[in-house]
Design an enzyme around this catalytic site. Structure first.
Site, PDB file in Angstrom:
ATOM      1  CG  ASN A 114      32.321  43.995  27.255  1.00 45.29           C
ATOM      2  OD1 ASN A 114      31.276  44.126  27.916  1.00 45.29           O
ATOM      3  ND2 ASN A 114      33.491  43.768  27.830  1.00 45.29           N
ATOM      4  CB  SER A 153      31.228  45.488  35.191  1.00 47.61           C
ATOM      5  OG  SER A 153      30.654  45.911  33.965  1.00 47.61           O
ATOM      6  CG  PHE A 197      26.275  43.208  34.903  1.00 45.07           C
ATOM      7  CD1 PHE A 197      27.536  42.800  34.494  1.00 45.07           C
ATOM      8  CD2 PHE A 197      26.161  43.790  36.158  1.00 45.07           C
ATOM      9  CE1 PHE A 197      28.654  42.998  35.300  1.00 45.07           C
ATOM     10  CE2 PHE A 197      27.273  43.978  36.981  1.00 45.07           C
ATOM     11  CZ  PHE A 197      28.508  43.590  36.542  1.00 45.07           C
ATOM     12  CE  LYS A 243      37.071  40.288  36.269  1.00 48.77           C
ATOM     13  NZ  LYS A 243      36.460  39.406  35.269  1.00 48.77           N
ATOM     14  CG  ASN A 258      35.981  43.617  34.921  1.00 47.92           C
ATOM     15  OD1 ASN A 258      35.773  43.476  33.715  1.00 47.92           O
ATOM     16  ND2 ASN A 258      35.076  43.323  35.838  1.00 47.92           N
ATOM     17  CG  ASN A 290      30.408  47.909  30.081  1.00 50.05           C
ATOM     18  OD1 ASN A 290      30.807  48.963  29.602  1.00 50.05           O
ATOM     19  ND2 ASN A 290      31.029  46.762  29.919  1.00 50.05           N
ATOM     20  CB  THR A 291      26.568  48.260  35.943  1.00 45.87           C
ATOM     21  OG1 THR A 291      26.211  47.087  35.211  1.00 45.87           O
ATOM     22  CG2 THR A 291      25.433  48.617  36.903  1.00 45.87           C
TER      23      THR A 291
HETATM   24  C1  FMN Z   1      32.460  40.403  26.026  1.00 45.22           C
HETATM   25  C2  FMN Z   1      32.979  40.421  27.424  1.00 45.22           C
HETATM   26  C3  FMN Z   1      32.104  40.309  28.493  1.00 45.22           C
HETATM   27  C4  FMN Z   1      32.575  40.330  29.803  1.00 45.22           C
HETATM   28  N1  FMN Z   1      31.690  40.189  30.832  1.00 45.22           N
HETATM   29  C5  FMN Z   1      32.164  40.137  32.110  1.00 45.22           C
HETATM   30  C6  FMN Z   1      31.265  39.934  33.175  1.00 45.22           C
HETATM   31  O1  FMN Z   1      30.065  39.755  33.004  1.00 45.22           O
HETATM   32  N2  FMN Z   1      31.776  39.929  34.442  1.00 45.22           N
HETATM   33  C7  FMN Z   1      33.114  40.096  34.696  1.00 45.22           C
HETATM   34  O2  FMN Z   1      33.532  40.070  35.844  1.00 45.22           O
HETATM   35  N3  FMN Z   1      33.987  40.260  33.677  1.00 45.22           N
HETATM   36  C8  FMN Z   1      33.544  40.287  32.400  1.00 45.22           C
HETATM   37  N4  FMN Z   1      34.428  40.456  31.370  1.00 45.22           N
HETATM   38  C9  FMN Z   1      35.866  40.671  31.683  1.00 45.22           C
HETATM   39  C10 FMN Z   1      36.700  39.398  31.592  1.00 45.22           C
HETATM   40  O3  FMN Z   1      36.290  38.453  32.541  1.00 45.22           O
HETATM   41  C11 FMN Z   1      38.204  39.727  31.809  1.00 45.22           C
HETATM   42  O4  FMN Z   1      38.357  40.243  33.116  1.00 45.22           O
HETATM   43  C12 FMN Z   1      38.738  40.744  30.806  1.00 45.22           C
HETATM   44  O5  FMN Z   1      38.149  40.561  29.537  1.00 45.22           O
HETATM   45  C13 FMN Z   1      40.261  40.659  30.633  1.00 45.22           C
HETATM   46  O6  FMN Z   1      40.639  39.382  30.165  1.00 45.22           O
HETATM   47  P1  FMN Z   1      40.934  39.033  28.627  1.00 45.22           P
HETATM   48  O7  FMN Z   1      41.938  40.043  28.117  1.00 45.22           O
HETATM   49  O8  FMN Z   1      41.469  37.624  28.657  1.00 45.22           O
HETATM   50  O9  FMN Z   1      39.646  39.132  27.920  1.00 45.22           O
HETATM   51  C14 FMN Z   1      33.976  40.452  30.049  1.00 45.22           C
HETATM   52  C15 FMN Z   1      34.856  40.543  28.962  1.00 45.22           C
HETATM   53  C16 FMN Z   1      34.394  40.523  27.672  1.00 45.22           C
HETATM   54  C17 FMN Z   1      35.373  40.615  26.525  1.00 45.22           C
END
Ligand code: FMN
Length: 366
Positions: free
Chosen positions: A112, A175, A116, A216, A245, A177-178
């Site tokens: 992704n 993140s 934000f 985080k 993350n 992506n910022t």
């Molecule tokens: C589509 C998407 C959006 C995410 N948005 C955020 C976010 O806004 N803030 C954040 O701290 N982590 C975000 N994450 C990261 C997740 O909270 C997590 O740290 C990461 O996906 C690893 O866990 P997973 O393998 O269970 O997905 C996002 C993950 C995905 C897939």
């Protein structure tokens, strides 16, 4: 009798036929429409006390699924022990252009680059205030606006605004992506950020109570960077860390090679080994000063157990839910209870970090 929640849980993986972002929107809408059923009571063996909070079970919804706090109560009813909403920024933000969410089906992974996208602090705060009487542990994940002239001030504003309704805060500096956000993990910048965030928390303590602050981090930090981050986190007395993350790395094992070239953060199954190693590396450095939340690729009870044995007191899920459905939450909880019964243990706390030292001696996950 088939309950609406069970039907919904079963149908979630079917949404994979749709465009990923449309599927996500539909899942949130579906959750909002579900009738309010009382969740099954958790086995007392699953209870976790961390950062002064009593979690009924250790399985949380990770940040990014419910960015705008629309479905926190529905998620709690599905059996999550806690839900982390956000990332929320002070001002509303559209995020990056679509497409920005990609499924790597054969890898059971997601990439992704949402950036934000969220409704902004005012709207999210109103939603959280209107559900505050319902209780349950709802953490607020906070971040800076992309165009902010003072990113540290953004975090401070959010702490002051959300403290009355947040069970805890997660300061998201990881993140990918910022642009530039992850630079906030550099020791001298992080030290200033955490000092101001903790100060803000103290300023509102009288009215809002003592709200735990977690940090985080990215799974892509070098071990030297992790040394510094943990040192700063401990000296600024944060209440916990969330590890980790999404990764900007692309493991050589990925099968969806074409999709893997999309820019953004990778999550799901291929993140599991790296994120679990980072939990272990963090755990040995933290020396029990505070608890860790382990997240990344947890797609079974066995994987949950490995994350806990690596050093996580609590765990969170996101991407694996897309492939396995929300039934994964109950499956993990049942497996954890069975493991405790089989090994004659009273609580999960007895096995947190049991494998951390051994894991840190292994070859680095490729
Ligand atoms: C589509 C998407 C959006 C995410 N948005 C955020 C976010 O806004 N803030 C954040 O701290 N982590 C975000 N994450 C990261 C997740 O909270 C997590 O740290 C990461 O996906 C690893 O866990 P997973 O393998 O269970 O997905 C996002 C993950 C995905 C897939």
């Amino acid at each position: 009798m088939i309950r609406a929640v069970d039907l919904f849980s079963f149908s979630l993986p079917l949404l994979r036929w749709l465009d990923p972002e449309d599927a996500h929107r539909l899942a949130i809408q579906g959750l909002k429409l579900l009738p309010p059923v009382r969740p099954r009571a958790d086995d007392p063996k699953l209870a976790v006390r961390a950062f002064g909070l009593n979690f009924p079970n250790p399985v949380g919804m990770a940040a990014g699924f419910d960015k705008n706090a629309e479905a926190a109560d529905a998620l709690l009813r599905f059996g999550f022990g806690f839900v982390e909403i956000g990332t929320v920024t002070p001002k509303p933000q559209a995020g990056n252009e679509r497409p920005r969410l990609f499924r790597l089906e054969r890898d059971e992974a997601i990439i992704n680059r949402m950036g934000f996208n969220n409704d902004g602090a005012d709207a999210v705060l109103r939603r959280l205030a209107s559900r505050a009487h319902l209780g349950g542990i709802v953490g607020v994940n906070i971040g800076a606006n992309k165009d902010s002239p003072d990113r540290v001030a953004d975090y401070v504003k959010l702490i002051e605004a959300f403290a009355p309704v947040a069970s805890y805060f997660t300061v998201n500096v990881s993140s990918p992506n910022t642009p530039g956000l992850r630079n906030l993990q550099q020791a001298h910048i992080l030290d200033d950020l955490l000092a101001k965030v903790i100060d803000a928390r103290e300023r509102v303590r009288e009215t809002a109570g003592d709200t735990p602050v977690l940090l985080k981090i990215a799974p892509d930090l070098s071990l030297a960077e992790l040394d510094e981050v943990v040192h700063v986190a401990r000296s600024r007395r944060v209440d916990g860390m969330v590890v980790a993350n999404t990764t900007v790395g692309r493991p050589s094992t990925l099968r969806e090679a074409e999709r893997a070239r999309e820019q953004g953060g990778l999550s799901g199954r291929p993140l599991f080994r790296l994120a679990t190693r980072m939990v272990a590396e963090t755990y040995v450095r933290v020396e029990s000063a505070f608890p860790l939340v382990g997240v990344g690729g947890i797609d079974s009870g066995g994987a949950a157990l490995m994350k806990i044995r690596a050093g996580a007191s609590l765990i969170q899920l996101y991407s694996p839910l897309i492939y396995k459905g929300l039934g994964l939450v109950e499956d993990i909880k049942n497996d954890l209870v069975s493991t405790l019964l089989r090994t004659g243990r009273e609580h999960l706390a007895e096995i947190v970090g049991a494998d951390a030292a051994a894991l840190t001696a292994e070859d680095w996950p490729g």
